[in-house]
Motif scaffolding. Structure first.
Motif, PDB file in Angstrom:
ATOM      1  N   ASP A 453     -77.151  59.992  72.972  1.00 39.26           N
ATOM      2  CA  ASP A 453     -75.913  59.709  72.238  1.00 39.26           C
ATOM      3  C   ASP A 453     -75.099  58.604  72.905  1.00 39.26           C
ATOM      4  OD1 ASP A 453     -75.384  61.337  74.357  1.00 39.26           O
ATOM      5  OD2 ASP A 453     -73.940  62.615  73.326  1.00 39.26           O
ATOM      6  N   GLU A 454     -75.178  58.491  74.226  1.00 32.69           N
ATOM      7  CA  GLU A 454     -74.440  57.405  74.882  1.00 32.69           C
ATOM      8  C   GLU A 454     -75.092  56.046  74.614  1.00 32.69           C
ATOM      9  OE1 GLU A 454     -73.016  57.931  78.917  1.00 32.69           O
ATOM     10  OE2 GLU A 454     -73.151  60.092  78.672  1.00 32.69           O
ATOM     11  N   VAL A 455     -76.405  56.050  74.553  1.00 35.13           N
ATOM     12  CA  VAL A 455     -77.091  54.791  74.220  1.00 35.13           C
ATOM     13  C   VAL A 455     -76.746  54.407  72.778  1.00 35.13           C
ATOM     14  CG1 VAL A 455     -79.330  53.649  73.990  1.00 35.13           C
ATOM     15  CG2 VAL A 455     -78.950  55.271  75.847  1.00 35.13           C
ATOM     16  N   ASP A 456     -76.653  55.397  71.934  1.00 31.64           N
ATOM     17  CA  ASP A 456     -76.298  55.137  70.544  1.00 31.64           C
ATOM     18  C   ASP A 456     -74.926  54.447  70.467  1.00 31.64           C
ATOM     19  OD1 ASP A 456     -77.188  56.213  67.619  1.00 31.64           O
ATOM     20  OD2 ASP A 456     -75.000  56.119  67.814  1.00 31.64           O
ATOM     21  N   ALA A 457     -73.973  54.954  71.257  1.00 31.60           N
ATOM     22  CA  ALA A 457     -72.631  54.355  71.246  1.00 31.60           C
ATOM     23  C   ALA A 457     -72.692  52.917  71.767  1.00 31.60           C
ATOM     24  CB  ALA A 457     -71.682  55.191  72.103  1.00 31.60           C
ATOM     25  N   ILE A 458     -73.462  52.698  72.806  1.00 30.65           N
ATOM     26  CA  ILE A 458     -73.586  51.336  73.348  1.00 30.65           C
ATOM     27  C   ILE A 458     -74.216  50.425  72.300  1.00 30.65           C
ATOM     28  CG2 ILE A 458     -74.755  49.941  75.098  1.00 30.65           C
ATOM     29  CD1 ILE A 458     -74.377  52.342  77.032  1.00 30.65           C
ATOM     30  N   GLY A 459     -75.201  50.972  71.584  1.00 28.94           N
ATOM     31  CA  GLY A 459     -75.848  50.181  70.531  1.00 28.94           C
ATOM     32  C   GLY A 459     -74.836  49.699  69.507  1.00 28.94           C
ATOM     33  N   ARG A 460     -73.851  50.524  69.241  1.00 26.41           N
ATOM     34  CA  ARG A 460     -72.810  50.151  68.265  1.00 26.41           C
ATOM     35  C   ARG A 460     -71.684  49.360  68.935  1.00 26.41           C
ATOM     36  NH1 ARG A 460     -70.530  54.675  67.260  1.00 26.41           N
ATOM     37  NH2 ARG A 460     -71.913  56.164  68.277  1.00 26.41           N
ATOM     38  N   ARG A 461     -71.860  49.011  70.174  1.00 28.94           N
ATOM     39  CA  ARG A 461     -70.817  48.389  71.014  1.00 28.94           C
ATOM     40  C   ARG A 461     -69.541  49.222  70.947  1.00 28.94           C
ATOM     41  NH1 ARG A 461     -73.141  43.265  72.729  1.00 28.94           N
ATOM     42  NH2 ARG A 461     -74.715  42.692  71.220  1.00 28.94           N
TER      43      ARG A 461
END
Ligand code: GAL
Length: 991
Positions: A453-461
């Motif tokens: 989920d944290e990578v997902d947030a980073i993906g969305r900047r």
């Protein structure tokens, strides 16, 4: 003056750093058998071993390159990050094993009278050298070259080289890289003639403009030199150019096009291998040659189970080939520059490289980072020295596209200084450093072991902001990589597919590097002759981190573990989705089209191939998808699967034609149907005849006989069985770290079974039990409903948990023991390898045969392994072909081993496992996923095995010689793969 091993300075007397290259100037390898003497301390070592006439005839012989600890002197030590000496920088203890090395060598008569250089490619950790009694200087920086000018000391004929190596030094504080502490001259030693007016060094600049297809080339040298690359129509032209090259073919990891040539002066000719490519961060995306790239990477330590970090060419080539064959496209050289040949192989065969400096100060985290060298000016020179020696050595490799300052060294001004120096010296490559959490001095945002989920947030900047708005804006604009993820320790990692989906979904998420490539086990032989791999603690270390050093996708002997096979599948550069009438093919390469692949299809009925062919697929461009009609075959009554494999159409330098790169598979007919189920016991009609726990004679059902006291199946026909009974336990896998402590605390490994009652009637037998651990009031009501099924039995197991279960359980299923002779296994289900809830994509549906022994995965530290998923039926037979057959309703998970889960749990090494006089079988509904909990996030919620009420059906019957496997009945078709009825949902697409 402090002794050399206590100095902040990195060395003395060395020549300036420069690149490594092949030259026609004479070179003498000094590798071979050296004289060696190990002393327990510097004091005990006494005077340096420099004197020419020193009598070393009674010293031992040691192979150089090599580590003394792997040649019978001293012992290896493994710690992950704790320093194995007091944290007292820059000092190390008096007990500092010191190895004196001596070599007598002949300089041939043909050797020129020019200058001469002595080169050490790697010495761990600090050394001084003398030639013919004369001091040359000293150096630290174990995995970096050090060169000394020996012109004044070299003699024609006999020469005596002496090298004193200290195991510990101030440099050790900078080399805490989670690996075995191993010392010595472990890379090549050579004598190089340096002709006057020769080529001291050179720097290749070879940019590629993807808009025009043009290359721009210049080769800078300290003295003018002539460049020849005939393919580019450059013959004896001034190297500095620059030259514009039309229609040049760029270099990439996917198509590693090198233009080979030479650079010469009147006195020396050297080889150059030019790869045109441009690395740039454009609009927050890392690009090469104008295209976004995605790292399907691994972290690679250098390792060989006998030679340690003293690799030979064959080891390095094997590594590159293995990685290419497993769809890996990138390597981070964790946590030091590799042997220079490795990079040349990456240039030649095609791997993106993140080249990391020989620097990690992780052990300071044990003392709250007090005294960390990264922010202490006294260490500045050592930091800059290490960076310069890497950049200068490796600057001409097209494969190196990112410089990494260090691993886990906290933050501080010395790292900033390294970044600034590097940016000035080589503006063509982005800079990486993971521990710089606010990314102030880097060009890539990098983290390790982040949850999905944290990578997902980073993906969305959309990651949480930094407190400093400028730093936040800078970091939010950077491309993101997971420089370490998916800890491949023991069985696992799980969840690879979830990360890959994020790399596919978000342009900013540009892939990652699995931790790590290879298990660092040390090969040993037990006194009975059996071999095994040792890990931390096996050498009597007073501090160690056990098997944390065996956490690779590949076993120490480079055999792929199931994790490697799974990774290969998840990162495959072509996605093949087989659907009812069509095959969807997506090119996930970064650069190339699919013309190098052939798409072969295979139609299986009940696991047996009945037709094959080749699909006509156009040369799909990178990032594009095509739909191709699936072959139309008559749909029969039995289950049929279509598998489409993308294989190499021709030989590649890293694999032969026919090598499988990617595949997809789908059930074509009959369409998946829900399990038809079996006659339930109608409510209110419990069987009437009761065999209570104390009844003397055992009840029978057809050819089956049950134990009167326990209610367990004792015999089926001629076969004596033990079980089946409810099982919740698995020998914890490394990724069960933390969770398994709860499991043990609650006693899941020591369940007690209490018979409540046995009821018979209506042709059924119902055995009601309660299963629970001592000392706890939670438990499970397990009801076994047995009914005749042809010549066998159908078992319906009902599981009803009681009390509070505060955690997921390791497994839910049945265990039984069958005669040891039944060691030939055949099954129809997923295979050939093991599969778990969050790591199954590499196992395809088919019909497989193996022995029980072959079904074991030899994890270096034994643990749960070998589960075959989605099994429709399985037979276990003896030498006469007769035995047992199990059938799922619709499927079950099969594990069969020559020892029990308890044996597996107790074993520390593979040699502790000794076959028992039974085959231990698990027929499971499900197991808890694997995750990456040995270092990182645990199992995702959807792959947890919660102890919910469930019903599980499986049948057992005698199997006669010649019975064959047989087709599945229509009520046995698998719905989604691995589907354990009520507990876990799987998504075949891997999305
Ligand atoms: C990371 C580290 C690696 C390795 C890994 C665990 O924090 O960078 O070197 O120790 O953890 O295996």
């Amino acid at each position: 003056m402090s002794p050399i091993h206590h100095q902040y300075a990195p060395g003395f007397g060395r020549r300036p750093a420069r690149s490594v290259f092949s030259s026609d100037a004479p070179r003498l390898s000094l590798n071979g058998q050296w004289r060696f003497r190990l002393s327990p301390s510097v004091a005990a070592a006494g005077a340096p071993p420099a004197a020419v006439d020193l009598d070393d005839s009674d010293w031992d012989l040691l192979t150089v390159p090599g580590h003394w600890q792997l040649q019978g002197h001293g012992k290896p030590i493994y710690t992950c990050c704790t320093f194995p000496f007091p944290v007292d920088p820059p000092y190390v203890p008096d007990e500092n094993p010191t190895g004196d090395h001596r070599l007598v060598f002949e300089v041939p008569a043909s050797w020129p009278e020019s200058a001469a250089v002595l080169r050490f490619d790697g010495v761990d950790s600090c050394f001084a050298a003398w030639l013919n009694g004369e001091p040359l200087g000293w150096s630290t920086g174990s995995r970096l070259p050090a060169e000394f000018d020996v012109t004044a000391h070299l003699r024609p004929g006999r020469n005596v080289l002496a090298v004193r190596v200290h195991q510990w030094s101030a440099g050790s504080y900078l080399e805490d890289q989670d690996m075995w502490w191993l010392s010595g001259i472990f890379r090549d030693v050579s004598l190089l003639a340096r002709p006057a007016g020769g080529i001291e060094d050179f720097s290749v600049t070879a940019d590629y403009d993807h808009r025009t297809g043009r290359g721009l080339l210049r080769v800078d040298t300290p003295v003018p030199a002539l460049l020849s690359i005939p393919e580019l129509n450059l013959v004896d032209v001034p190297g500095a150019g620059p030259y514009e090259v039309d229609a040049v073919q760029p270099w990439s990891a996917e198509r590693p096009r090198l233009y080979r040539g030479t650079l010469r002066t009147d006195t020396e000719r050297v080889e150059v291998a030019v790869g045109f490519r441009t690395v740039a961060v454009v609009d927050g995306i890392l690009t090469v040659n104008g295209r976004r790239i995605v790292f399907r990477g691994v972290n690679r330590h250098e390792w060989h189970p006998e030679r340690g970090r003293a690799l030979i060419e064959d080891d390095m080539r094997a590594d590159v080939l293995l990685l290419k064959q497993h769809n890996v496209n990138a390597v981070r050289t964790s946590h030091y520059p590799p042997h220079p040949r490795f990079l040349a192989l990456c240039d030649e065969l095609g791997l993106w490289v993140v080249d990391e400096c020989d620097l990690e100060t992780h052990g300071f985290c044990e003392v709250g980072w007090r005294g960390n060298p990264s922010d202490d000016p006294r260490w500045r020179e050592a930091y800059l020295d290490r960076m310069a020696r890497m950049v200068e050595r490796d600057k001409n490799h097209p494969s190196v596209i990112i410089w990494s300052l260090a691993n886990e060294s906290g933050s501080g001004d010395n790292l900033r200084a390294m970044a600034e120096w590097t940016r000035r010296r080589d503006p063509s490559r982005p800079i990486h450093y993971e521990h710089d959490l606010d990314s102030r001095y880097v060009d890539v945002y990098s983290r390790m072991y982040l949850p999905v989920d944290e990578v997902d947030a980073i993906g969305r900047r959309a990651e949480p902001p930094l407190s400093d708005p400028d730093a936040d804006a800078h970091r939010r604009g950077l491309p993101f990589i997971l420089v370490e993820y998916a800890h491949a320790m023991g069985n696992g990692p799980g969840n690879l597919a979830e990360y890959q989906a994020l790399f596919d979904a978000y342009p900013r998420c540009q892939g990652g590097f699995v931790w790590e490539y290879l298990d660092h086990g040390i090969r040993r032989t037990h006194e009975d002759g059996r071999g095994y791999f040792a890990y931390g603690g096996d050498f009597g270390e007073e501090l160690h981190d056990g098997n944390f050093v065996v956490d690779g996708l590949f076993f120490p002997d480079r055999a792929p573990s199931p994790g490697a096979i799974q990774y290969k599948k998840v990162i495959e550069p072509v996605r093949v989705d087989v659907d009812a009438g069509q095959v969807r093919i997506t090119n996930r390469y970064d650069m190339v089209d699919l013309s190098h692949l052939e798409f072969q299809w295979r139609w299986d009925e009940a696991g047996t191939p009945v037709a094959t062919g080749v699909l006509p697929v156009p040369a799909v461009l990178s990032g594009q998808t095509v739909l191709v009609a699936a072959p139309a075959l008559p749909h029969g009554a039995v289950e049929a699967y279509l598998t489409v494999s993308a294989v190499l159409a021709g030989d590649e330098p890293w694999a032969p034609a026919g090598h499988e790169v990617a595949w997809g598979q789908a059930q074509m007919c009959p369409p998946p149907v829900p399990p038809a189920g079996v006659p339930d016991t109608p409510a209110g009609s419990e069987p009437t005849t009761s065999f209570g726990p104390t009844t003397g004679s055992g009840p029978r059902l057809g050819a089956a006989e049950f134990d009167a006291v326990t209610g367990r199946l004792r015999r089926l026909g001629d076969l004596v069985l033990t079980g089946p009974q409810l099982d919740l336990w698995r020998a914890p896998v490394d990724n069960d770290r933390f969770l398994h402590e709860q499991w043990r605390a609650y006693g899941l490994h020591r369940l007690r079974h209490r018979l409540i009652g046995v009821d018979a009637g209506d042709g059924q037998l119902v055995v009601r039990t309660r299963v629970a651990p001592a000392g706890r009031d939670l438990g499970i009501l397990a009801t076994y409903r047995w009914a005749p099924d042809d010549d066998g039995l159908l078992l319906r197991l009902e599981v009803r948990p009681e009390g509070e279960w505060p955690f997921p359980v390791p497994r839910l299923g049945l265990r039984l023991a069958v005669p040891a002779a039944l060691r030939d296994v055949e099954w129809y289900g997923r295979g050939p390898g093991e599969a778990y809830a969050d790591s199954w994509q590499a196992a395809r549906v088919g019909r497989y045969a193996m022995t029980v022994e072959q079904m074991q995965t030899p994890y270096v530290r034994p643990q749960e392994n070998g589960c075959r998923a989605d099994v429709r039926w399985a037979t276990l037979t003896g030498p006469d072909g007769a035995g047992l057959r199990f059938e799922g309703r619709p499927v079950f998970q099969l594990t069969a081993r020559p020892w029990s889960s308890e044996d597996l749990d107790a074993a520390r090494h593979t040699i502790d496992l000794v076959p028992r006089d039974a085959v231990h079988v698990n027929l499971d509904l499900a197991q808890h996923g694997l995750g990456s909990g040995s270092c990182g996030p645990g199992v995702l919620a959807q792959y947890e095995l919660r102890p919910d009420p469930v019903t599980f059906l499986v049948s057992v019957r005698p199997h006669r010689a010649g019975d064959g496997g047989g087709a599945c009945r229509s009520d046995q078709h698998a719905a989604p793969p691995c589907t354990p009825a009520t507990t876990v949902a799987y998504n075949e697409s891997g999305d």
